[in-house]
Structures are given as C-alpha cells and as structure tokens.
Design a protein around this motif. Sequence first.
Motif, PDB file in Angstrom:
ATOM      1  N   ARG A   8      52.590  26.715 -31.011  1.00 27.88           N
ATOM      2  CA  ARG A   8      53.191  26.146 -29.789  1.00 27.88           C
ATOM      3  C   ARG A   8      52.297  26.380 -28.579  1.00 27.88           C
ATOM      4  O   ARG A   8      52.131  25.499 -27.728  1.00 27.88           O
ATOM      5  CB  ARG A   8      54.590  26.735 -29.580  1.00 27.88           C
ATOM      6  N   GLU A   9      51.688  27.570 -28.496  1.00 27.90           N
ATOM      7  CA  GLU A   9      50.782  27.850 -27.382  1.00 27.90           C
ATOM      8  C   GLU A   9      49.549  26.957 -27.442  1.00 27.90           C
ATOM      9  O   GLU A   9      49.034  26.514 -26.402  1.00 27.90           O
ATOM     10  CB  GLU A   9      50.374  29.326 -27.401  1.00 27.90           C
ATOM     11  N   ASN A  10      49.072  26.669 -28.649  1.00 32.51           N
ATOM     12  CA  ASN A  10      47.942  25.745 -28.792  1.00 32.51           C
ATOM     13  C   ASN A  10      48.276  24.379 -28.205  1.00 32.51           C
ATOM     14  O   ASN A  10      47.437  23.752 -27.536  1.00 32.51           O
ATOM     15  CB  ASN A  10      47.575  25.592 -30.264  1.00 32.51           C
ATOM     16  N   LEU A  11      49.499  23.917 -28.465  1.00 39.65           N
ATOM     17  CA  LEU A  11      49.884  22.605 -27.941  1.00 39.65           C
ATOM     18  C   LEU A  11      50.035  22.631 -26.430  1.00 39.65           C
ATOM     19  O   LEU A  11      49.680  21.656 -25.755  1.00 39.65           O
ATOM     20  CB  LEU A  11      51.180  22.137 -28.603  1.00 39.65           C
ATOM     21  N   ARG A  12      50.548  23.705 -25.887  1.00 37.84           N
ATOM     22  CA  ARG A  12      50.629  23.808 -24.419  1.00 37.84           C
ATOM     23  C   ARG A  12      49.237  23.660 -23.806  1.00 37.84           C
ATOM     24  O   ARG A  12      49.038  22.911 -22.836  1.00 37.84           O
ATOM     25  CB  ARG A  12      51.233  25.152 -24.008  1.00 37.84           C
ATOM     26  N   ALA A  13      48.269  24.381 -24.366  1.00 34.04           N
ATOM     27  CA  ALA A  13      46.913  24.319 -23.836  1.00 34.04           C
ATOM     28  C   ALA A  13      46.306  22.940 -24.037  1.00 34.04           C
ATOM     29  O   ALA A  13      45.638  22.395 -23.144  1.00 34.04           O
ATOM     30  CB  ALA A  13      46.052  25.387 -24.513  1.00 34.04           C
ATOM     31  N   PHE A  14      46.536  22.340 -25.208  1.00 37.71           N
ATOM     32  CA  PHE A  14      45.961  21.032 -25.498  1.00 37.71           C
ATOM     33  C   PHE A  14      46.520  19.973 -24.565  1.00 37.71           C
ATOM     34  O   PHE A  14      45.764  19.175 -23.991  1.00 37.71           O
ATOM     35  CB  PHE A  14      46.227  20.656 -26.949  1.00 37.71           C
ATOM     36  N   PHE A  15      47.826  19.907 -24.407  1.00 41.21           N
ATOM     37  CA  PHE A  15      48.438  18.878 -23.567  1.00 41.21           C
ATOM     38  C   PHE A  15      48.018  19.045 -22.108  1.00 41.21           C
ATOM     39  O   PHE A  15      47.904  18.057 -21.375  1.00 41.21           O
ATOM     40  CB  PHE A  15      49.959  18.931 -23.695  1.00 41.21           C
ATOM     41  N   ALA A  16      47.760  20.260 -21.683  1.00 34.19           N
ATOM     42  CA  ALA A  16      47.352  20.496 -20.300  1.00 34.19           C
ATOM     43  C   ALA A  16      45.920  20.055 -20.042  1.00 34.19           C
ATOM     44  O   ALA A  16      45.578  19.651 -18.924  1.00 34.19           O
ATOM     45  CB  ALA A  16      47.500  21.976 -19.954  1.00 34.19           C
ATOM     46  N   ALA A  17      45.080  20.091 -21.088  1.00 34.30           N
ATOM     47  CA  ALA A  17      43.652  19.887 -20.874  1.00 34.30           C
ATOM     48  C   ALA A  17      43.088  18.607 -21.461  1.00 34.30           C
ATOM     49  O   ALA A  17      42.005  18.174 -21.061  1.00 34.30           O
ATOM     50  CB  ALA A  17      42.878  21.080 -21.453  1.00 34.30           C
ATOM     51  N   THR A  18      43.807  17.982 -22.406  1.00 38.28           N
ATOM     52  CA  THR A  18      43.199  16.893 -23.175  1.00 38.28           C
ATOM     53  C   THR A  18      44.062  15.634 -23.159  1.00 38.28           C
ATOM     54  O   THR A  18      44.998  15.514 -23.952  1.00 38.28           O
ATOM     55  CB  THR A  18      42.964  17.325 -24.636  1.00 38.28           C
ATOM     56  N   PRO A  19      43.758  14.681 -22.311  1.00 37.53           N
ATOM     57  CA  PRO A  19      44.457  13.403 -22.378  1.00 37.53           C
ATOM     58  C   PRO A  19      43.995  12.605 -23.594  1.00 37.53           C
ATOM     59  O   PRO A  19      42.830  12.707 -24.003  1.00 37.53           O
ATOM     60  CB  PRO A  19      44.055  12.708 -21.073  1.00 37.53           C
ATOM     61  N   LEU A  20      44.905  11.841 -24.152  1.00 37.31           N
ATOM     62  CA  LEU A  20      44.559  10.953 -25.273  1.00 37.31           C
ATOM     63  C   LEU A  20      44.958   9.540 -24.880  1.00 37.31           C
ATOM     64  O   LEU A  20      45.985   9.026 -25.318  1.00 37.31           O
ATOM     65  CB  LEU A  20      45.283  11.382 -26.548  1.00 37.31           C
ATOM     66  N   PRO A  21      44.174   8.879 -24.048  1.00 38.20           N
ATOM     67  CA  PRO A  21      44.553   7.548 -23.567  1.00 38.20           C
ATOM     68  C   PRO A  21      44.700   6.554 -24.712  1.00 38.20           C
ATOM     69  O   PRO A  21      43.917   6.562 -25.667  1.00 38.20           O
ATOM     70  CB  PRO A  21      43.400   7.167 -22.633  1.00 38.20           C
ATOM     71  N   ALA A  22      45.721   5.708 -24.594  1.00 40.78           N
ATOM     72  CA  ALA A  22      45.982   4.626 -25.551  1.00 40.78           C
ATOM     73  C   ALA A  22      46.281   5.143 -26.944  1.00 40.78           C
ATOM     74  O   ALA A  22      46.111   4.421 -27.925  1.00 40.78           O
ATOM     75  CB  ALA A  22      44.814   3.643 -25.594  1.00 40.78           C
ATOM     76  N   ARG A  23      46.725   6.375 -27.049  1.00 43.68           N
ATOM     77  CA  ARG A  23      47.138   6.928 -28.335  1.00 43.68           C
ATOM     78  C   ARG A  23      48.533   7.531 -28.187  1.00 43.68           C
ATOM     79  O   ARG A  23      48.810   8.222 -27.218  1.00 43.68           O
ATOM     80  CB  ARG A  23      46.157   7.994 -28.823  1.00 43.68           C
ATOM     81  N   GLU A  24      49.364   7.275 -29.185  1.00 40.33           N
ATOM     82  CA  GLU A  24      50.721   7.799 -29.178  1.00 40.33           C
ATOM     83  C   GLU A  24      50.694   9.257 -29.641  1.00 40.33           C
ATOM     84  O   GLU A  24      50.053   9.601 -30.630  1.00 40.33           O
ATOM     85  CB  GLU A  24      51.593   6.957 -30.114  1.00 40.33           C
ATOM     86  N   ARG A  25      51.402  10.124 -28.929  1.00 42.51           N
ATOM     87  CA  ARG A  25      51.428  11.557 -29.229  1.00 42.51           C
ATOM     88  C   ARG A  25      52.834  11.941 -29.699  1.00 42.51           C
ATOM     89  O   ARG A  25      53.810  11.748 -28.976  1.00 42.51           O
ATOM     90  CB  ARG A  25      51.048  12.374 -27.999  1.00 42.51           C
ATOM     91  N   ILE A  26      52.897  12.500 -30.894  1.00 46.21           N
ATOM     92  CA  ILE A  26      54.175  12.851 -31.512  1.00 46.21           C
ATOM     93  C   ILE A  26      54.130  14.320 -31.936  1.00 46.21           C
ATOM     94  O   ILE A  26      53.140  14.756 -32.539  1.00 46.21           O
ATOM     95  CB  ILE A  26      54.456  11.968 -32.754  1.00 46.21           C
ATOM     96  N   ILE A  27      55.153  15.065 -31.629  1.00 48.51           N
ATOM     97  CA  ILE A  27      55.230  16.461 -32.059  1.00 48.51           C
ATOM     98  C   ILE A  27      56.257  16.563 -33.177  1.00 48.51           C
ATOM     99  O   ILE A  27      57.428  16.208 -32.992  1.00 48.51           O
ATOM    100  CB  ILE A  27      55.616  17.388 -30.896  1.00 48.51           C
ATOM    101  N   ARG A  28      55.812  17.043 -34.326  1.00 48.16           N
ATOM    102  CA  ARG A  28      56.709  17.245 -35.464  1.00 48.16           C
ATOM    103  C   ARG A  28      57.256  18.669 -35.407  1.00 48.16           C
ATOM    104  O   ARG A  28      56.505  19.641 -35.478  1.00 48.16           O
ATOM    105  CB  ARG A  28      55.952  17.023 -36.772  1.00 48.16           C
ATOM    106  N   ILE A  29      58.561  18.781 -35.257  1.00 50.74           N
ATOM    107  CA  ILE A  29      59.196  20.080 -35.087  1.00 50.74           C
ATOM    108  C   ILE A  29      59.768  20.573 -36.413  1.00 50.74           C
ATOM    109  O   ILE A  29      59.874  19.838 -37.387  1.00 50.74           O
ATOM    110  CB  ILE A  29      60.320  20.017 -34.028  1.00 50.74           C
ATOM    111  N   ASN A  30      60.141  21.840 -36.424  1.00 46.56           N
ATOM    112  CA  ASN A  30      60.882  22.396 -37.544  1.00 46.56           C
ATOM    113  C   ASN A  30      62.352  21.993 -37.421  1.00 46.56           C
ATOM    114  O   ASN A  30      62.833  21.625 -36.343  1.00 46.56           O
ATOM    115  CB  ASN A  30      60.762  23.916 -37.547  1.00 46.56           C
ATOM    116  N   ALA A  31      63.060  22.060 -38.517  1.00 46.04           N
ATOM    117  CA  ALA A  31      64.479  21.711 -38.502  1.00 46.04           C
ATOM    118  C   ALA A  31      65.222  22.570 -37.492  1.00 46.04           C
ATOM    119  O   ALA A  31      64.940  23.769 -37.337  1.00 46.04           O
ATOM    120  CB  ALA A  31      65.072  21.912 -39.892  1.00 46.04           C
ATOM    121  N   LEU A  32      66.159  21.972 -36.784  1.00 49.54           N
ATOM    122  CA  LEU A  32      66.917  22.724 -35.787  1.00 49.54           C
ATOM    123  C   LEU A  32      67.761  23.819 -36.419  1.00 49.54           C
ATOM    124  O   LEU A  32      68.158  24.765 -35.747  1.00 49.54           O
ATOM    125  CB  LEU A  32      67.796  21.776 -34.976  1.00 49.54           C
ATOM    126  N   SER A  33      68.020  23.709 -37.715  1.00 48.88           N
ATOM    127  CA  SER A  33      68.772  24.749 -38.416  1.00 48.88           C
ATOM    128  C   SER A  33      67.900  25.953 -38.758  1.00 48.88           C
ATOM    129  O   SER A  33      68.412  26.980 -39.205  1.00 48.88           O
ATOM    130  CB  SER A  33      69.373  24.174 -39.703  1.00 48.88           C
TER     131      SER A  33
END
Length: 304
Positions: free
Chosen positions: A55-80
């Motif tokens: 999760r910390e890796n994604l925080r750093a990535f989203f803050a520093a790395t734009p991905l123009p014209a690309r869809e960004r999807i986060i796959r989470i663990n089950a809420l259970s």
Amino acid sequence: MSEFSPSRPARLRRSVLSVPAINRRALDKLSSLDCDAVIFDLEDSVSPEKKAEARENLRAFFAATPLPARERIIRINALSSNFGADDLALVVELEPDAVLLPKVDEPQDVTGVSDRLAEADAPEDLRIWAMIETPRGILNAAAIAEAGRTAGSRLDCFVVGLNDLRKETGVLPQPGRSYLVPWLMQVVLAVSAYGLEVIDSVFNDFKNAGEFEAECGQGRGMGFAGKMLIHPNQIEAANRYFGPDEAAIAEAEAIISAFAEPGAETLNVVNLGGRMVERLHLVQAERLVHKARLIEQRLAPTSD
C-alpha cells in the motif's frame, strides 16, 4: 449520436497489465510501457506480511508517476479479509480510475462497495471492476451485470479469472480452452446485455508467444474487449489482436459518413455500396472510430 457519457467514458482496454504492488521495479517501468490499463495488485501477488508495504508503494507511485491515457485500477483484497478495509481506504485516498473486486459471487458484492464508496464521498467517476473467477460468479454473471445498471452503481467492467475457476472446477489448463468456452461466452453475453465490457483471463506461460497469440485471437473472436496480462512481453500482441485494424476503421468511417448524408438522420437503414446497414451499426462504428482516435492520440508525439 454518442453513448460516451461522462460517467462511462469509452476506454481502451486491449492490454490490461497486472503488476504486483509490492514490486517496485515493475512499478518503475510502467511509464515506458504501451499498455492501455494497469491493475495494481494488492491481493494474490502480495503475501500477508507485505500488504502494508505494498500500500505504501502505491501511495508513493501515485504521488510521483502520472500515467497519461492509461486506466489505473487497484485490485483489493476481499472486504471480509483482514486487509480489505485498509485497501478500500487507500482506493478512496488515491482515487484511481477503478477498484477491482476479487471473487465477485453475487450482486451484493458490487452494490455493497458502491455504497461504501458513496459514504466515503469518492468521486462518481471512480468505477468498479469485478473479477468473475468462481462457479457462483459465472452462474450469477447476468445478475451481477444487471446490478451495474441500477442508479448509483459504479460497475463498469468484468475481468474473467480462470486460474481460480479451474482450481474450483477441476478443468485442466488445455490449449483452446474448449471446456471453458461455454462459461466464457456466458459472461460475454451477460455484459453485452447490460452495456458493460469484459476482459479475458491471463495466459500464464508468458514465454509461449504462439499459444498466447492464439488465445488472443480466440478472445477477440468471442467478444472480449481485451486481455489481462502478467508480463510486458504480452502487450504488443494484445494491442494488435484486440485493436481495430485499418479495414475495420475504414468501414466504420464509411458507415458514419453514410448516416451523416442529408436526409439520413430520419433513416434506420441506409444503403452502403449495395449493402443495407442498420442504425445499430452506426453506434458500433462510432465506438470503434472513437477508440481508434484514442490510440492515435496516445501514439502521437508530445511537444515540450
């Protein structure tokens, strides 16, 4: 005429690359890759003791790395699980294009997350993708897709997961997927009935280019919008097989021009070179040309 509303924009989804959020080296390479979408995986590819670090890796990535014209999807663990709530909180914080829910079995799996995102004041354009990877998910595909058409629903896309489905059913991983085709077509039919899209499952042997390309051709013929990938080497073939070719683009442009002729605005059928073309083909043509333009825009050189 257009079916591209602000809440459901047309997207390129030929190549959907899954990247473990724990793998910083893979994350660093993303800006140089020509994939249409990226799934940042917090689930199967991340061991329990590494979830927080991912999760910390994604925080750093989203803050520093734009991905123009690309869809960004986060796959989470089950809420259970012990990790799902923190994963969903991260999604609300980072505001990707979509959240991918694992092992969706019934409509409530989607509507429940829609409600939680609304309660958290997440942007309306933060969509939901659903992994269909269990026998119950296949059997309930139409009901799940129908839930995506209800008011306030964020459901936008399905992703078929065959590894778990094979494991639960005992179907062997054979070339051609003959025993899986009926189930795959059932999912394609479900999303088509409710105006959604579906992404084909991963191909595990990324060094086997021949069988991968055959599976891409099969998936395109079956009606999938694109393919989920596990390695950058698979991007080029997926883009090629699931993208519109020049002949298809030319035909689509001819259909659009025919319906744009004076007097054609009231017609449901026009004569195109001796072939009768219905207005429903106009909608398909507009979608194809729109996606072709998206490809051109991303490939166009940018000026500083």
